[in-house]
Write a protein that holds these residues in place. Structure first.
Motif, PDB file in Angstrom:
ATOM      1  N   SER A 109      63.784 -23.422  14.995  1.00 57.36           N
ATOM      2  CA  SER A 109      63.615 -22.555  13.658  1.00 57.36           C
ATOM      3  C   SER A 109      61.787 -22.397  13.499  1.00 57.36           C
ATOM      4  O   SER A 109      61.693 -21.398  13.040  1.00 57.36           O
ATOM      5  N   ALA A 110      61.144 -23.337  14.025  1.00 60.10           N
ATOM      6  CA  ALA A 110      59.661 -23.060  13.707  1.00 60.10           C
ATOM      7  C   ALA A 110      59.254 -22.110  14.968  1.00 60.10           C
ATOM      8  O   ALA A 110      58.365 -21.419  14.528  1.00 60.10           O
ATOM      9  N   VAL A 111      60.020 -22.326  16.170  1.00 59.52           N
ATOM     10  CA  VAL A 111      59.592 -21.356  17.322  1.00 59.52           C
ATOM     11  C   VAL A 111      60.051 -20.024  16.666  1.00 59.52           C
ATOM     12  O   VAL A 111      59.214 -18.755  16.936  1.00 59.52           O
ATOM     13  N   LEU A 112      61.197 -19.611  16.071  1.00 55.58           N
ATOM     14  CA  LEU A 112      61.504 -18.313  15.534  1.00 55.58           C
ATOM     15  C   LEU A 112      60.529 -17.754  14.436  1.00 55.58           C
ATOM     16  O   LEU A 112      60.144 -16.642  14.454  1.00 55.58           O
ATOM     17  N   ALA A 113      60.142 -18.814  13.729  1.00 63.33           N
ATOM     18  CA  ALA A 113      59.102 -18.221  12.361  1.00 63.33           C
ATOM     19  C   ALA A 113      57.826 -17.703  13.220  1.00 63.33           C
ATOM     20  O   ALA A 113      57.301 -16.879  12.739  1.00 63.33           O
ATOM     21  N   ALA A 114      57.272 -18.691  14.055  1.00 65.60           N
ATOM     22  CA  ALA A 114      56.068 -18.272  14.809  1.00 65.60           C
ATOM     23  C   ALA A 114      56.318 -16.828  15.550  1.00 65.60           C
ATOM     24  O   ALA A 114      55.268 -16.321  15.548  1.00 65.60           O
ATOM     25  N   ALA A 115      57.383 -16.865  16.143  1.00 62.68           N
ATOM     26  CA  ALA A 115      57.811 -15.749  17.226  1.00 62.68           C
ATOM     27  C   ALA A 115      57.790 -14.327  16.418  1.00 62.68           C
ATOM     28  O   ALA A 115      57.439 -13.502  16.449  1.00 62.68           O
ATOM     29  N   VAL A 156      54.222 -13.376  15.584  1.00 62.79           N
ATOM     30  CA  VAL A 156      53.558 -12.669  16.827  1.00 62.79           C
ATOM     31  C   VAL A 156      54.155 -11.345  17.077  1.00 62.79           C
ATOM     32  O   VAL A 156      53.399 -10.459  17.257  1.00 62.79           O
ATOM     33  N   PHE A 157      55.501 -11.272  17.348  1.00 61.14           N
ATOM     34  CA  PHE A 157      56.061 -10.134  17.504  1.00 61.14           C
ATOM     35  C   PHE A 157      55.940  -9.029  16.374  1.00 61.14           C
ATOM     36  O   PHE A 157      55.377  -7.964  16.696  1.00 61.14           O
ATOM     37  N   GLY A 158      55.662  -9.456  15.223  1.00 56.05           N
ATOM     38  CA  GLY A 158      55.166  -8.544  13.976  1.00 56.05           C
ATOM     39  C   GLY A 158      53.609  -8.186  14.316  1.00 56.05           C
ATOM     40  O   GLY A 158      53.605  -6.927  13.962  1.00 56.05           O
ATOM     41  N   ARG A 159      52.905  -8.732  14.807  1.00 49.27           N
ATOM     42  CA  ARG A 159      51.735  -8.722  14.774  1.00 49.27           C
ATOM     43  C   ARG A 159      51.346  -7.560  16.156  1.00 49.27           C
ATOM     44  O   ARG A 159      50.350  -6.936  16.110  1.00 49.27           O
ATOM     45  N   LYS A 208      53.487  -6.025  23.692  1.00 49.29           N
ATOM     46  CA  LYS A 208      52.477  -6.852  24.049  1.00 49.29           C
ATOM     47  C   LYS A 208      52.742  -8.275  23.898  1.00 49.29           C
ATOM     48  O   LYS A 208      51.560  -9.054  23.812  1.00 49.29           O
ATOM     49  N   THR A 209      53.671  -8.631  23.087  1.00 50.80           N
ATOM     50  CA  THR A 209      53.836 -10.068  23.102  1.00 50.80           C
ATOM     51  C   THR A 209      54.260 -10.994  24.147  1.00 50.80           C
ATOM     52  O   THR A 209      55.131 -10.343  24.877  1.00 50.80           O
ATOM     53  N   SER A 210      53.621 -12.072  24.457  1.00 50.45           N
ATOM     54  CA  SER A 210      54.030 -12.880  25.729  1.00 50.45           C
ATOM     55  C   SER A 210      54.527 -13.930  25.399  1.00 50.45           C
ATOM     56  O   SER A 210      54.345 -14.711  24.003  1.00 50.45           O
ATOM     57  N   MET A 211      55.271 -14.940  26.154  1.00 51.62           N
ATOM     58  CA  MET A 211      55.771 -16.284  25.648  1.00 51.62           C
ATOM     59  C   MET A 211      54.674 -17.176  25.735  1.00 51.62           C
ATOM     60  O   MET A 211      54.804 -18.039  24.764  1.00 51.62           O
ATOM     61  N   GLU A 212      53.512 -16.947  26.371  1.00 51.92           N
ATOM     62  CA  GLU A 212      52.413 -17.674  26.081  1.00 51.92           C
ATOM     63  C   GLU A 212      51.799 -17.912  24.695  1.00 51.92           C
ATOM     64  O   GLU A 212      51.689 -18.864  24.139  1.00 51.92           O
ATOM     65  N   ALA A 213      51.875 -16.507  24.234  1.00 55.41           N
ATOM     66  CA  ALA A 213      51.402 -16.261  22.679  1.00 55.41           C
ATOM     67  C   ALA A 213      52.341 -16.954  21.797  1.00 55.41           C
ATOM     68  O   ALA A 213      51.976 -17.603  20.690  1.00 55.41           O
ATOM     69  N   VAL A 214      53.549 -16.881  21.953  1.00 56.36           N
ATOM     70  CA  VAL A 214      54.521 -17.441  21.091  1.00 56.36           C
ATOM     71  C   VAL A 214      54.588 -18.934  21.219  1.00 56.36           C
ATOM     72  O   VAL A 214      54.710 -19.673  20.253  1.00 56.36           O
ATOM     73  N   ALA A 215      54.372 -19.653  22.490  1.00 57.43           N
ATOM     74  CA  ALA A 215      54.290 -20.815  22.545  1.00 57.43           C
ATOM     75  C   ALA A 215      53.281 -21.679  21.849  1.00 57.43           C
ATOM     76  O   ALA A 215      53.248 -22.427  21.129  1.00 57.43           O
ATOM     77  N   LYS A 216      52.034 -20.861  22.150  1.00 56.30           N
ATOM     78  CA  LYS A 216      50.692 -21.341  21.352  1.00 56.30           C
ATOM     79  C   LYS A 216      50.846 -21.322  19.843  1.00 56.30           C
ATOM     80  O   LYS A 216      50.579 -22.236  19.366  1.00 56.30           O
ATOM     81  N   ARG A 243      55.936  -4.780   7.075  1.00 59.51           N
ATOM     82  CA  ARG A 243      55.823  -3.528   7.565  1.00 59.51           C
ATOM     83  C   ARG A 243      55.917  -3.241   9.012  1.00 59.51           C
ATOM     84  O   ARG A 243      56.793  -2.719   9.776  1.00 59.51           O
ATOM     85  N   ASP A 244      55.149  -4.278   9.628  1.00 60.47           N
ATOM     86  CA  ASP A 244      55.261  -4.313  11.178  1.00 60.47           C
ATOM     87  C   ASP A 244      56.847  -4.906  11.731  1.00 60.47           C
ATOM     88  O   ASP A 244      57.212  -4.567  12.567  1.00 60.47           O
ATOM     89  N   VAL A 245      57.249  -5.707  10.878  1.00 61.02           N
ATOM     90  CA  VAL A 245      58.532  -6.258  11.288  1.00 61.02           C
ATOM     91  C   VAL A 245      59.769  -5.252  10.987  1.00 61.02           C
ATOM     92  O   VAL A 245      60.611  -4.885  11.842  1.00 61.02           O
ATOM     93  N   ASN A 246      59.309  -4.441   9.909  1.00 60.19           N
ATOM     94  CA  ASN A 246      60.390  -3.181   9.712  1.00 60.19           C
ATOM     95  C   ASN A 246      60.446  -2.173  10.729  1.00 60.19           C
ATOM     96  O   ASN A 246      61.224  -1.862  11.251  1.00 60.19           O
ATOM     97  N   GLU A 247      58.993  -1.772  11.298  1.00 58.69           N
ATOM     98  CA  GLU A 247      58.862  -1.081  12.544  1.00 58.69           C
ATOM     99  C   GLU A 247      59.400  -1.593  13.585  1.00 58.69           C
ATOM    100  O   GLU A 247      60.136  -0.873  14.554  1.00 58.69           O
ATOM    101  N   LEU A 248      59.348  -2.710  13.936  1.00 55.69           N
ATOM    102  CA  LEU A 248      60.120  -3.636  15.106  1.00 55.69           C
ATOM    103  C   LEU A 248      61.425  -3.278  15.066  1.00 55.69           C
ATOM    104  O   LEU A 248      61.783  -2.887  16.161  1.00 55.69           O
ATOM    105  N   LEU A 249      62.030  -3.583  13.832  1.00 56.12           N
ATOM    106  CA  LEU A 249      63.624  -3.532  13.770  1.00 56.12           C
ATOM    107  C   LEU A 249      63.914  -1.954  13.884  1.00 56.12           C
ATOM    108  O   LEU A 249      64.836  -2.050  14.692  1.00 56.12           O
TER     109      LEU A 249
END
Length: 190
Positions: free
Chosen positions: A10-16, A19-22, A27-35, A103-109
């Motif tokens: 759950s914490a990983v998905l919240a962080a992801a 990161v995906f929204g930003r 441009k999102t890497s697994m490294e950025a999500v892990a961090k 708005r970023d998440v909306n655009e992603l979706l």
């Protein structure tokens, strides 16, 4: 196991989501999500074997939470028909008004067909079916007619709400627009 039952997942998905929204999918890497998740990259790969699966799980969570929040509003028997409609549509789409991350998440979706396949469309169809069924069940007498059924009213309200989530300056304005639309639908029945 449901992803919300596992606190680490759950914490990983919240962080992801952040990161995906930003940065967007590309441009999102697994490294950025892990961090951002404060776990090791190998630990992230144990939970999600690749970025595509992480992204799908993240976006699925966003859509499921919106659907569940909408359904909870419809189920609230303390609210009037108008209040249920406004609260439900706001729960589904109001979160995408006002904040940059939303708005970023909306655009992603809306722009992730290659990564999500039909998932976004399927969730939209599910939301539309829920709204239509609730209109059919909750609408005051006279709102729905032989010529203007629940699907017709849902289509107008859903389409307007999709547009307003992009154009409303504030969430309060978004909710007020929905309220006026629901009132117009009810007045047309008088």
């Amino acid at each position: 196991m449901e992803e919300y039952d596992d606190p680490k997942r759950s914490a990983v998905l919240a962080a992801a989501l952040s990161v995906f929204g930003r940065y967007g999918f590309q441009k999102t890497s697994m490294e950025a999500v892990a961090k951002a998740s404060a776990i090791s990259r190998p630990g992230l790969y144990l939970l999600f074997p690749n970025k595509e699966q992480l992204y799908r799980a993240t976006m699925q969570g966003v859509m499921e939470r919106g659907q569940q929040a909408m359904e909870a509003c419809f189920a609230d028997e303390t609210l009037s028909f108008e209040e249920r409609m406004v609260a439900a549509l706001d729960a589904l789409m109001g979160q995408y008004v006002e904040t940059q991350v939303a708005r970023d998440v909306n655009e992603l979706l809306e722009n992730s067909g290659p990564q999500l396949g039909s998932m976004f469309h399927d969730y939209q169809q599910k939301a539309r079916a829920t709204i239509s069924a609730q209109l059919d069940s909750l609408a005051p007498p006279g709102v729905l007619t032989e010529d203007l059924g629940a699907d017709d009213v849902m289509d107008v309200l859903f389409s307007a709400t999709v547009t307003w989530k992009q154009t409303a300056a504030t969430r309060a304005e978004f909710r007020e627009r929905i309220r006026r639309a629901v009132r117009l639908v009810c007045r047309a029945a008088d």
